[in-house]
Enzyme design. Sequence first.
Site, short mmCIF file in Angstrom:
data_model
loop_
_atom_site.label_atom_id
_atom_site.label_comp_id
_atom_site.label_asym_id
_atom_site.label_seq_id
_atom_site.Cartn_x
_atom_site.Cartn_y
_atom_site.Cartn_z
N ASN A 37 0.82 -1.21 0.00
CA ASN A 37 0.00 0.00 0.00
C ASN A 37 0.85 1.27 0.00
O ASN A 37 1.66 1.49 0.91
CB ASN A 37 -0.93 -0.02 1.23
CG ASN A 37 -2.09 0.94 1.10
OD1 ASN A 37 -2.20 1.67 0.10
ND2 ASN A 37 -2.96 0.94 2.10
N HIS A 122 -14.91 -4.98 10.35
CA HIS A 122 -14.55 -3.67 10.89
C HIS A 122 -15.79 -2.83 11.14
O HIS A 122 -16.47 -2.44 10.17
CB HIS A 122 -13.70 -2.89 9.90
CG HIS A 122 -12.28 -3.35 9.83
ND1 HIS A 122 -11.25 -2.50 9.55
CD2 HIS A 122 -11.73 -4.56 10.03
CE1 HIS A 122 -10.11 -3.18 9.57
NE2 HIS A 122 -10.38 -4.43 9.85
N ARG A 147 -13.92 -5.75 14.92
CA ARG A 147 -12.96 -4.73 15.35
C ARG A 147 -13.72 -3.42 15.46
O ARG A 147 -14.47 -3.05 14.56
CB ARG A 147 -11.83 -4.60 14.31
CG ARG A 147 -10.68 -3.74 14.79
CD ARG A 147 -9.69 -3.44 13.67
NE ARG A 147 -10.05 -2.21 12.97
CZ ARG A 147 -9.22 -1.54 12.16
NH1 ARG A 147 -8.00 -1.99 11.93
NH2 ARG A 147 -9.63 -0.44 11.55
N TYR A 159 -7.49 7.76 12.13
CA TYR A 159 -7.12 6.67 11.23
C TYR A 159 -7.90 5.42 11.61
O TYR A 159 -8.06 5.11 12.77
CB TYR A 159 -5.62 6.40 11.35
CG TYR A 159 -5.10 5.41 10.33
CD1 TYR A 159 -4.71 5.83 9.08
CD2 TYR A 159 -5.04 4.06 10.63
CE1 TYR A 159 -4.25 4.93 8.14
CE2 TYR A 159 -4.57 3.14 9.70
CZ TYR A 159 -4.19 3.59 8.46
OH TYR A 159 -3.74 2.69 7.52
N ASP A 210 -7.73 -1.70 17.30
CA ASP A 210 -6.44 -1.46 16.65
C ASP A 210 -5.90 -0.09 17.07
O ASP A 210 -6.56 0.94 16.87
CB ASP A 210 -6.64 -1.51 15.13
CG ASP A 210 -5.33 -1.59 14.35
OD1 ASP A 210 -4.27 -1.32 14.95
OD2 ASP A 210 -5.38 -1.93 13.16
N HIS A 212 -2.92 1.06 15.99
CA HIS A 212 -2.10 1.56 14.87
C HIS A 212 -0.77 2.15 15.33
O HIS A 212 -0.36 3.22 14.86
CB HIS A 212 -2.90 2.60 14.06
CG HIS A 212 -4.05 1.99 13.31
ND1 HIS A 212 -5.37 2.25 13.61
CD2 HIS A 212 -4.08 1.11 12.30
CE1 HIS A 212 -6.16 1.57 12.81
NE2 HIS A 212 -5.41 0.86 12.00
N GLU A 236 -4.55 -4.48 19.17
CA GLU A 236 -3.64 -4.63 18.04
C GLU A 236 -2.64 -3.49 17.92
O GLU A 236 -3.00 -2.32 18.12
CB GLU A 236 -4.50 -4.70 16.78
CG GLU A 236 -3.75 -4.72 15.49
CD GLU A 236 -4.70 -4.91 14.31
OE1 GLU A 236 -5.79 -5.48 14.49
OE2 GLU A 236 -4.35 -4.47 13.21
N GLU A 262 1.25 -6.73 11.32
CA GLU A 262 0.81 -6.51 9.94
C GLU A 262 1.88 -5.85 9.07
O GLU A 262 1.82 -5.94 7.86
CB GLU A 262 -0.50 -5.72 9.89
CG GLU A 262 -0.39 -4.29 10.37
CD GLU A 262 -1.74 -3.57 10.36
OE1 GLU A 262 -2.71 -4.11 10.89
OE2 GLU A 262 -1.79 -2.45 9.81
N ARG A 283 0.26 -11.21 13.36
CA ARG A 283 -0.59 -10.75 12.25
C ARG A 283 0.12 -10.66 10.90
O ARG A 283 -0.32 -9.96 10.00
CB ARG A 283 -1.19 -9.38 12.63
CG ARG A 283 -2.27 -9.57 13.67
CD ARG A 283 -3.00 -8.30 14.04
NE ARG A 283 -3.21 -7.37 12.97
CZ ARG A 283 -4.15 -7.50 12.02
NH1 ARG A 283 -4.94 -8.54 12.01
NH2 ARG A 283 -4.27 -6.57 11.09
N HIS A 312 -3.39 -10.19 8.89
CA HIS A 312 -3.89 -8.96 8.31
C HIS A 312 -4.73 -9.29 7.07
O HIS A 312 -4.34 -10.16 6.29
CB HIS A 312 -2.68 -8.12 7.90
CG HIS A 312 -2.95 -6.71 7.54
ND1 HIS A 312 -2.11 -5.99 6.73
CD2 HIS A 312 -3.94 -5.86 7.88
CE1 HIS A 312 -2.57 -4.76 6.58
NE2 HIS A 312 -3.68 -4.65 7.27
N GLU A 339 -8.53 -11.40 9.63
CA GLU A 339 -9.19 -10.13 9.32
C GLU A 339 -9.85 -10.21 7.94
O GLU A 339 -9.27 -10.76 7.00
CB GLU A 339 -8.15 -9.01 9.33
CG GLU A 339 -8.73 -7.62 9.12
CD GLU A 339 -7.66 -6.53 9.16
OE1 GLU A 339 -6.48 -6.83 8.90
OE2 GLU A 339 -8.01 -5.38 9.46
N TRP A 402 1.92 6.79 12.26
CA TRP A 402 0.65 6.63 11.56
C TRP A 402 -0.43 7.57 12.03
O TRP A 402 -1.44 7.18 12.58
CB TRP A 402 0.15 5.18 11.68
CG TRP A 402 0.82 4.33 10.69
CD1 TRP A 402 1.95 4.62 9.98
CD2 TRP A 402 0.43 3.02 10.26
NE1 TRP A 402 2.27 3.60 9.17
CE2 TRP A 402 1.37 2.60 9.31
CE3 TRP A 402 -0.62 2.19 10.60
CZ2 TRP A 402 1.27 1.36 8.71
CZ3 TRP A 402 -0.70 0.97 10.00
CH2 TRP A 402 0.24 0.56 9.06
#
Length: 402
Positions: A37, A122, A147, A159, A210, A212, A236, A262, A283, A312, A339, A402
Amino acid sequence: MRIVEARVIVTSPGRNFVTLKLVTDQGVTGVGDATLNGRELAVAAYLSEHVVPALIGRDPARIEDTWQYLYKGAYWRRGPVTMSAIAAVDTALWDIKGKVAGLPVYQLLGGRCRDGVTVYGHANAATVEEVLVEIARYADLGYRAVRVQTGIPGLATTYGVGRDRMHYEPADAAVPSEARWSTERYLAHVPTVFAAVRSEFGPDLKLLHDVHHRLTPIEAARLGKSLEPHALTWLEDPVPAELQEGFRLIRQHTTTPIAVGEVFNTVWDCHQLIREQLIDYIRATVVHAGGISHLRRIFDLAAMHHVRSGSHGATDLSPVCMAAALHVDLSIPNFGLQEYMRHTEETDAVFPHAYHFADGYLHPGEEPGLGVDIDEDLAARYPYRPASLPVNRLEDGTMHSW
Ligand code: EZ4
Ligand code: CO
Protein backbone atom coordinates in the site's frame (compact mmCIF):
# COMPACT_ATOMS: atom_id res chain seq x y z
CA MET A 1 7.57 -28.08 -16.64
CA ARG A 2 9.10 -24.62 -17.16
CA ILE A 3 8.02 -21.06 -16.50
CA VAL A 4 7.81 -19.33 -19.88
CA GLU A 5 6.26 -16.00 -18.97
CA ALA A 6 5.77 -13.78 -15.92
CA ARG A 7 3.45 -10.78 -16.15
CA VAL A 8 3.33 -7.97 -13.58
CA ILE A 9 -0.17 -6.49 -13.66
CA VAL A 10 -0.95 -3.14 -12.00
CA THR A 11 -4.63 -2.28 -11.71
CA SER A 12 -6.75 0.12 -9.67
CA PRO A 13 -10.38 -1.03 -9.38
CA GLY A 14 -11.04 1.40 -6.51
CA ARG A 15 -7.51 1.03 -5.14
CA ASN A 16 -4.13 -0.10 -6.46
CA PHE A 17 -3.17 -3.76 -6.69
CA VAL A 18 -0.02 -5.42 -8.07
CA THR A 19 -0.39 -9.02 -9.25
CA LEU A 20 2.17 -11.46 -10.61
CA LYS A 21 0.94 -14.05 -13.09
CA LEU A 22 3.23 -16.95 -14.01
CA VAL A 23 2.65 -19.00 -17.15
CA THR A 24 4.18 -22.44 -17.77
CA ASP A 25 5.05 -24.21 -21.02
CA GLN A 26 2.08 -26.50 -20.39
CA GLY A 27 -0.32 -23.59 -20.12
CA VAL A 28 -0.82 -23.82 -16.34
CA THR A 29 -0.91 -20.38 -14.71
CA GLY A 30 -0.48 -19.18 -11.14
CA VAL A 31 -1.14 -15.83 -9.44
CA GLY A 32 0.45 -14.02 -6.51
CA ASP A 33 -0.36 -10.73 -4.77
CA ALA A 34 2.49 -8.17 -4.64
CA THR A 35 0.55 -5.14 -3.34
CA LEU A 36 2.37 -2.84 -0.89
CA ASN A 37 0.00 0.00 0.00
CA GLY A 38 1.38 3.39 -1.09
CA ARG A 39 4.56 1.83 -2.52
CA GLU A 40 3.01 -0.33 -5.26
CA LEU A 41 5.30 0.63 -8.12
CA ALA A 42 8.45 -0.13 -6.12
CA VAL A 43 7.40 -3.79 -5.90
CA ALA A 44 6.24 -3.83 -9.53
CA ALA A 45 9.68 -2.58 -10.61
CA TYR A 46 11.49 -5.02 -8.29
CA LEU A 47 9.58 -7.86 -9.92
CA SER A 48 9.86 -6.74 -13.55
CA GLU A 49 13.45 -5.57 -13.41
CA HIS A 50 15.06 -8.05 -11.04
CA VAL A 51 12.91 -11.15 -10.54
CA VAL A 52 11.07 -11.93 -13.75
CA PRO A 53 14.24 -12.41 -15.86
CA ALA A 54 15.50 -15.00 -13.34
CA LEU A 55 12.20 -16.91 -13.33
CA ILE A 56 12.02 -17.65 -17.04
CA GLY A 57 13.04 -21.26 -17.68
CA ARG A 58 12.82 -22.34 -14.00
CA ASP A 59 10.93 -25.43 -12.86
CA PRO A 60 7.76 -24.18 -11.10
CA ALA A 61 7.67 -27.29 -8.89
CA ARG A 62 10.74 -26.07 -6.96
CA ILE A 63 8.91 -23.73 -4.57
CA GLU A 64 11.30 -23.82 -1.61
CA ASP A 65 14.42 -23.63 -3.76
CA THR A 66 13.03 -20.63 -5.65
CA TRP A 67 12.23 -18.92 -2.33
CA GLN A 68 15.79 -19.51 -1.07
CA TYR A 69 17.22 -18.37 -4.42
CA LEU A 70 15.33 -15.06 -4.32
CA TYR A 71 15.94 -14.46 -0.60
CA LYS A 72 19.59 -15.45 -0.28
CA GLY A 73 20.58 -14.81 -3.86
CA ALA A 74 19.73 -11.09 -3.84
CA TYR A 75 22.35 -10.46 -1.10
CA TRP A 76 19.96 -7.72 0.23
CA ARG A 77 17.68 -9.67 2.53
CA ARG A 78 14.31 -8.77 4.04
CA GLY A 79 12.39 -5.47 3.78
CA PRO A 80 8.78 -4.96 2.63
CA VAL A 81 9.55 -4.44 -1.07
CA THR A 82 11.76 -7.51 -1.42
CA MET A 83 9.52 -9.74 0.68
CA SER A 84 6.33 -8.70 -1.13
CA ALA A 85 8.01 -9.56 -4.44
CA ILE A 86 9.18 -12.95 -3.11
CA ALA A 87 5.68 -13.53 -1.71
CA ALA A 88 4.09 -13.03 -5.11
CA VAL A 89 6.39 -15.62 -6.71
CA ASP A 90 5.91 -18.10 -3.87
CA THR A 91 2.11 -17.73 -3.90
CA ALA A 92 1.93 -18.18 -7.67
CA LEU A 93 4.07 -21.33 -7.45
CA TRP A 94 1.75 -22.85 -4.81
CA ASP A 95 -1.18 -22.02 -7.08
CA ILE A 96 0.51 -23.86 -9.95
CA LYS A 97 1.39 -26.85 -7.77
CA GLY A 98 -2.22 -27.13 -6.65
CA LYS A 99 -3.52 -26.98 -10.20
CA VAL A 100 -1.01 -29.59 -11.37
CA ALA A 101 -1.98 -31.88 -8.48
CA GLY A 102 -5.69 -31.19 -8.96
CA LEU A 103 -5.99 -30.20 -5.28
CA PRO A 104 -6.82 -27.02 -3.38
CA VAL A 105 -3.64 -25.63 -1.80
CA TYR A 106 -4.85 -26.30 1.76
CA GLN A 107 -4.71 -30.03 0.94
CA LEU A 108 -1.05 -29.69 -0.04
CA LEU A 109 -0.41 -27.92 3.29
CA GLY A 110 -1.69 -30.90 5.28
CA GLY A 111 -5.45 -30.66 4.92
CA ARG A 112 -8.06 -28.88 6.96
CA CYS A 113 -7.68 -28.42 10.73
CA ARG A 114 -11.13 -26.80 11.12
CA ASP A 115 -14.50 -26.44 9.42
CA GLY A 116 -14.09 -22.81 8.39
CA VAL A 117 -11.96 -19.71 8.94
CA THR A 118 -13.37 -17.41 11.62
CA VAL A 119 -13.17 -13.82 10.42
CA TYR A 120 -13.64 -10.41 11.99
CA GLY A 121 -15.16 -7.37 10.35
CA HIS A 122 -14.55 -3.67 10.89
CA ALA A 123 -17.14 -1.55 12.69
CA ASN A 124 -16.08 2.08 12.28
CA ALA A 125 -18.00 5.25 13.09
CA ALA A 126 -17.49 8.76 14.37
CA THR A 127 -19.53 8.28 17.56
CA VAL A 128 -20.33 5.52 20.05
CA GLU A 129 -24.03 5.56 19.11
CA GLU A 130 -23.21 5.08 15.43
CA VAL A 131 -20.66 2.35 16.04
CA LEU A 132 -23.25 0.31 17.95
CA VAL A 133 -25.36 0.32 14.78
CA GLU A 134 -22.36 -0.80 12.73
CA ILE A 135 -21.56 -3.66 15.13
CA ALA A 136 -25.18 -4.82 14.98
CA ARG A 137 -24.92 -4.89 11.20
CA TYR A 138 -21.97 -7.32 11.42
CA ALA A 139 -23.64 -9.42 14.12
CA ASP A 140 -26.71 -9.71 11.86
CA LEU A 141 -24.50 -10.90 9.00
CA GLY A 142 -23.27 -13.71 11.26
CA TYR A 143 -19.87 -12.33 12.25
CA ARG A 144 -18.56 -13.71 15.54
CA ALA A 145 -15.83 -11.07 15.91
CA VAL A 146 -15.73 -7.33 15.23
CA ARG A 147 -12.96 -4.73 15.35
CA VAL A 148 -14.30 -1.50 16.85
CA GLN A 149 -12.87 1.97 16.04
CA THR A 150 -14.49 5.34 16.71
CA GLY A 151 -13.66 8.98 16.34
CA ILE A 152 -12.02 10.67 19.33
CA PRO A 153 -13.75 13.78 20.72
CA GLY A 154 -11.57 16.81 19.99
CA LEU A 155 -9.75 15.20 17.03
CA ALA A 156 -10.84 16.06 13.48
CA THR A 157 -10.06 12.66 11.94
CA THR A 158 -9.03 9.25 13.25
CA TYR A 159 -7.12 6.67 11.23
CA GLY A 160 -9.17 3.52 10.89
CA VAL A 161 -12.49 5.37 10.79
CA GLY A 162 -13.43 5.59 7.13
CA ARG A 163 -15.89 7.73 5.22
CA ASP A 164 -17.70 4.69 3.84
CA ARG A 165 -19.28 1.97 6.00
CA MET A 166 -18.54 -1.55 4.70
CA HIS A 167 -15.63 -0.43 2.48
CA TYR A 168 -12.74 1.29 4.17
CA GLU A 169 -9.72 2.74 2.37
CA PRO A 170 -7.10 4.75 4.26
CA ALA A 171 -4.84 5.62 1.28
CA ASP A 172 -6.15 8.76 -0.40
CA ALA A 173 -3.96 11.57 -1.75
CA ALA A 174 -0.88 11.15 -3.97
CA VAL A 175 1.06 13.22 -1.43
CA PRO A 176 0.05 12.04 2.06
CA SER A 177 -2.70 13.95 3.85
CA GLU A 178 -1.98 14.88 7.49
CA ALA A 179 -3.91 14.20 10.68
CA ARG A 180 -3.50 15.36 14.29
CA TRP A 181 -3.35 13.11 17.32
CA SER A 182 -3.74 13.34 21.11
CA THR A 183 -2.82 10.36 23.25
CA GLU A 184 -4.54 11.91 26.28
CA ARG A 185 -7.89 12.25 24.50
CA TYR A 186 -7.55 8.76 23.02
CA LEU A 187 -6.73 7.00 26.31
CA ALA A 188 -9.63 8.72 28.04
CA HIS A 189 -12.16 7.82 25.33
CA VAL A 190 -11.52 4.22 24.25
CA PRO A 191 -12.55 2.49 27.52
CA THR A 192 -15.91 4.31 27.42
CA VAL A 193 -16.50 2.96 23.91
CA PHE A 194 -15.93 -0.66 24.96
CA ALA A 195 -18.01 -0.28 28.12
CA ALA A 196 -20.93 0.78 25.91
CA VAL A 197 -20.32 -1.99 23.38
CA ARG A 198 -20.17 -4.74 26.03
CA SER A 199 -23.31 -3.56 27.77
CA GLU A 200 -25.15 -3.54 24.42
CA PHE A 201 -23.89 -6.86 23.00
CA GLY A 202 -23.06 -8.97 26.07
CA PRO A 203 -20.09 -11.31 26.56
CA ASP A 204 -20.24 -13.55 23.46
CA LEU A 205 -19.19 -11.27 20.61
CA LYS A 206 -15.41 -11.18 20.18
CA LEU A 207 -14.20 -7.56 20.28
CA LEU A 208 -10.93 -6.21 18.93
CA HIS A 209 -9.32 -2.79 18.78
CA ASP A 210 -6.44 -1.46 16.65
CA VAL A 211 -4.09 1.18 18.12
CA HIS A 212 -2.10 1.56 14.87
CA HIS A 213 1.25 1.81 16.69
CA ARG A 214 0.42 5.11 18.38
CA LEU A 215 1.36 4.57 22.02
CA THR A 216 4.48 4.04 24.11
CA PRO A 217 4.72 0.75 26.05
CA ILE A 218 3.62 2.29 29.36
CA GLU A 219 0.68 4.06 27.68
CA ALA A 220 -0.29 0.79 25.99
CA ALA A 221 -0.07 -0.96 29.37
CA ARG A 222 -2.49 1.58 30.80
CA LEU A 223 -4.90 1.11 27.90
CA GLY A 224 -4.72 -2.67 28.16
CA LYS A 225 -5.44 -2.47 31.90
CA SER A 226 -8.37 -0.12 31.43
CA LEU A 227 -9.88 -2.47 28.83
CA GLU A 228 -9.57 -5.63 30.97
CA PRO A 229 -13.18 -5.44 32.27
CA HIS A 230 -14.42 -5.51 28.67
CA ALA A 231 -12.55 -8.71 27.76
CA LEU A 232 -11.09 -7.87 24.36
CA THR A 233 -9.96 -10.71 22.13
CA TRP A 234 -6.99 -8.56 21.18
CA LEU A 235 -5.45 -5.14 21.34
CA GLU A 236 -3.64 -4.63 18.04
CA ASP A 237 -0.36 -2.84 17.29
CA PRO A 238 -0.25 -1.03 20.66
CA VAL A 239 3.25 0.32 19.98
CA PRO A 240 5.67 0.46 17.03
CA ALA A 241 7.37 -2.94 17.01
CA GLU A 242 10.93 -2.34 15.86
CA LEU A 243 12.00 -2.79 19.50
CA GLN A 244 10.71 -6.26 20.26
CA GLU A 245 11.72 -6.18 23.95
CA GLY A 246 9.51 -3.09 24.32
CA PHE A 247 6.56 -5.46 24.58
CA ARG A 248 7.85 -6.84 27.90
CA LEU A 249 6.61 -3.73 29.66
CA ILE A 250 3.09 -4.12 28.25
CA ARG A 251 3.06 -7.80 29.18
CA GLN A 252 4.06 -7.12 32.79
CA HIS A 253 1.06 -4.86 33.30
CA THR A 254 -1.97 -6.25 31.52
CA THR A 255 -3.83 -9.45 30.70
CA THR A 256 -5.44 -7.91 27.60
CA PRO A 257 -4.19 -10.12 24.73
CA ILE A 258 -1.80 -8.43 22.30
CA ALA A 259 -1.71 -8.78 18.50
CA VAL A 260 0.99 -7.35 16.25
CA GLY A 261 2.70 -7.92 12.92
CA GLU A 262 0.81 -6.51 9.94
CA VAL A 263 3.96 -4.62 8.89
CA PHE A 264 6.35 -7.53 9.56
CA ASN A 265 8.23 -9.07 6.63
CA THR A 266 10.06 -12.06 8.09
CA VAL A 267 10.33 -14.26 11.14
CA TRP A 268 13.22 -12.04 12.22
CA ASP A 269 10.74 -9.23 12.96
CA CYS A 270 8.93 -11.34 15.55
CA HIS A 271 11.15 -14.20 16.79
CA GLN A 272 11.78 -12.51 20.14
CA LEU A 273 8.13 -11.50 20.53
CA ILE A 274 7.21 -15.14 19.96
CA ARG A 275 9.99 -16.87 21.89
CA GLU A 276 9.41 -14.71 24.98
CA GLN A 277 5.62 -15.14 24.65
CA LEU A 278 5.18 -11.36 24.63
CA ILE A 279 2.24 -11.52 22.21
CA ASP A 280 -0.85 -13.67 21.71
CA TYR A 281 -1.51 -13.25 17.98
CA ILE A 282 0.94 -12.77 15.12
CA ARG A 283 -0.59 -10.75 12.25
CA ALA A 284 1.92 -11.39 9.47
CA THR A 285 0.38 -11.98 6.05
CA VAL A 286 1.06 -13.95 2.91
CA VAL A 287 1.77 -10.88 0.77
CA HIS A 288 4.07 -8.92 3.08
CA ALA A 289 5.85 -11.81 4.80
CA GLY A 290 7.37 -13.77 1.95
CA GLY A 291 4.43 -15.85 0.79
CA ILE A 292 2.80 -19.07 1.93
CA SER A 293 6.15 -20.79 2.54
CA HIS A 294 7.58 -18.20 4.90
CA LEU A 295 4.29 -17.39 6.65
CA ARG A 296 3.96 -21.05 7.54
CA ARG A 297 7.45 -20.96 9.02
CA ILE A 298 6.44 -18.00 11.22
CA PHE A 299 3.22 -19.71 12.30
CA ASP A 300 5.09 -22.93 13.17
CA LEU A 301 7.42 -21.00 15.48
CA ALA A 302 4.37 -19.29 16.95
CA ALA A 303 2.62 -22.63 17.56
CA MET A 304 5.51 -23.74 19.77
CA HIS A 305 5.07 -20.64 21.96
CA HIS A 306 1.30 -20.38 22.53
CA VAL A 307 0.93 -17.70 19.86
CA ARG A 308 -1.92 -17.96 17.38
CA SER A 309 -2.29 -16.50 13.89
CA GLY A 310 -4.33 -13.39 13.18
CA SER A 311 -3.43 -12.45 9.63
CA HIS A 312 -3.89 -8.96 8.31
CA GLY A 313 -6.69 -8.87 5.71
CA ALA A 314 -7.40 -5.24 4.90
CA THR A 315 -8.68 -4.22 1.47
CA ASP A 316 -5.21 -3.23 0.29
CA LEU A 317 -4.36 -6.94 0.29
CA SER A 318 -5.90 -8.27 -2.92
CA PRO A 319 -8.33 -11.19 -3.21
CA VAL A 320 -5.29 -13.22 -4.34
CA CYS A 321 -3.72 -12.70 -0.90
CA MET A 322 -7.04 -13.40 0.82
CA ALA A 323 -7.44 -16.69 -1.02
CA ALA A 324 -3.89 -17.74 -0.14
CA ALA A 325 -4.40 -16.70 3.50
CA LEU A 326 -7.50 -18.89 3.77
CA HIS A 327 -5.62 -21.99 2.61
CA VAL A 328 -3.00 -21.32 5.28
CA ASP A 329 -5.61 -20.51 7.95
CA LEU A 330 -7.51 -23.72 7.30
CA SER A 331 -4.44 -25.93 7.53
CA ILE A 332 -2.43 -24.71 10.53
CA PRO A 333 -3.00 -25.98 14.08
CA ASN A 334 -2.68 -22.55 15.74
CA PHE A 335 -5.09 -20.44 13.72
CA GLY A 336 -6.66 -17.60 15.72
CA LEU A 337 -8.66 -15.15 13.60
CA GLN A 338 -8.54 -13.79 10.05
CA GLU A 339 -9.19 -10.13 9.32
CA TYR A 340 -11.75 -9.70 6.55
CA MET A 341 -12.62 -6.34 5.06
CA ARG A 342 -14.89 -6.70 2.08
CA HIS A 343 -13.47 -5.60 -1.26
CA THR A 344 -15.53 -3.39 -3.57
CA GLU A 345 -17.62 -4.98 -6.31
CA GLU A 346 -15.14 -3.65 -8.89
CA THR A 347 -12.26 -5.40 -7.13
CA ASP A 348 -14.20 -8.66 -6.78
CA ALA A 349 -14.97 -8.55 -10.52
CA VAL A 350 -11.29 -8.09 -11.46
CA PHE A 351 -10.32 -11.01 -9.17
CA PRO A 352 -12.90 -13.81 -9.59
CA HIS A 353 -12.57 -16.17 -6.61
CA ALA A 354 -13.94 -19.34 -5.10
CA TYR A 355 -13.74 -18.22 -1.47
CA HIS A 356 -17.00 -17.26 0.16
CA PHE A 357 -18.45 -16.03 3.45
CA ALA A 358 -21.07 -18.01 5.36
CA ASP A 359 -22.22 -17.73 8.99
CA GLY A 360 -19.16 -15.84 10.25
CA TYR A 361 -16.65 -18.05 8.43
CA LEU A 362 -14.73 -17.77 5.19
CA HIS A 363 -14.16 -20.90 3.11
CA PRO A 364 -11.43 -21.08 0.42
CA GLY A 365 -13.48 -23.41 -1.80
CA GLU A 366 -12.41 -26.66 -3.44
CA GLU A 367 -10.96 -25.49 -6.75
CA PRO A 368 -7.47 -26.79 -7.56
CA GLY A 369 -4.78 -24.27 -6.59
CA LEU A 370 -5.80 -21.10 -4.77
CA GLY A 371 -9.18 -20.73 -6.45
CA VAL A 372 -8.57 -17.13 -7.53
CA ASP A 373 -7.57 -15.46 -10.80
CA ILE A 374 -7.21 -12.03 -12.37
CA ASP A 375 -9.33 -10.89 -15.32
CA GLU A 376 -6.60 -9.07 -17.23
CA ASP A 377 -8.92 -7.38 -19.74
CA LEU A 378 -11.00 -5.92 -16.94
CA ALA A 379 -7.88 -5.02 -14.94
CA ALA A 380 -6.59 -2.99 -17.91
CA ARG A 381 -9.61 -0.70 -17.63
CA TYR A 382 -8.46 0.58 -14.22
CA PRO A 383 -5.13 2.43 -14.57
CA TYR A 384 -2.82 3.05 -11.60
CA ARG A 385 -3.54 6.14 -9.51
CA PRO A 386 -0.97 7.33 -6.96
CA ALA A 387 -2.37 7.10 -3.41
CA SER A 388 -0.57 7.23 -0.08
CA LEU A 389 -1.41 6.46 3.51
CA PRO A 390 -1.90 9.58 5.66
CA VAL A 391 0.76 10.79 8.07
CA ASN A 392 0.02 11.65 11.67
CA ARG A 393 1.26 14.51 13.85
CA LEU A 394 0.81 15.37 17.51
CA GLU A 395 -1.19 18.51 18.32
CA ASP A 396 2.03 20.59 18.38
CA GLY A 397 3.05 19.34 14.91
CA THR A 398 5.56 16.64 15.94
CA MET A 399 5.60 13.68 13.52
CA HIS A 400 3.99 10.64 15.15
CA SER A 401 3.35 7.00 14.18
CA TRP A 402 0.65 6.63 11.56
O1 EZ4 B 1 -3.60 0.25 8.28
O2 EZ4 B 1 -4.04 -2.05 5.60
O3 EZ4 B 1 -5.65 -3.89 10.67
N1 EZ4 B 1 -5.70 -3.26 9.69
C1 EZ4 B 1 -5.09 -2.11 9.46
C2 EZ4 B 1 -5.17 -1.53 8.09
C3 EZ4 B 1 -3.82 -0.98 7.67
C4 EZ4 B 1 -3.73 -0.82 6.18
C5 EZ4 B 1 -2.33 -0.37 5.77
O4 EZ4 B 1 -2.15 -0.49 4.42
O5 EZ4 B 1 -4.46 -1.58 10.34
O6 EZ4 B 1 -6.17 -0.57 7.99
CO1 CO C 1 -4.05 -2.98 11.94
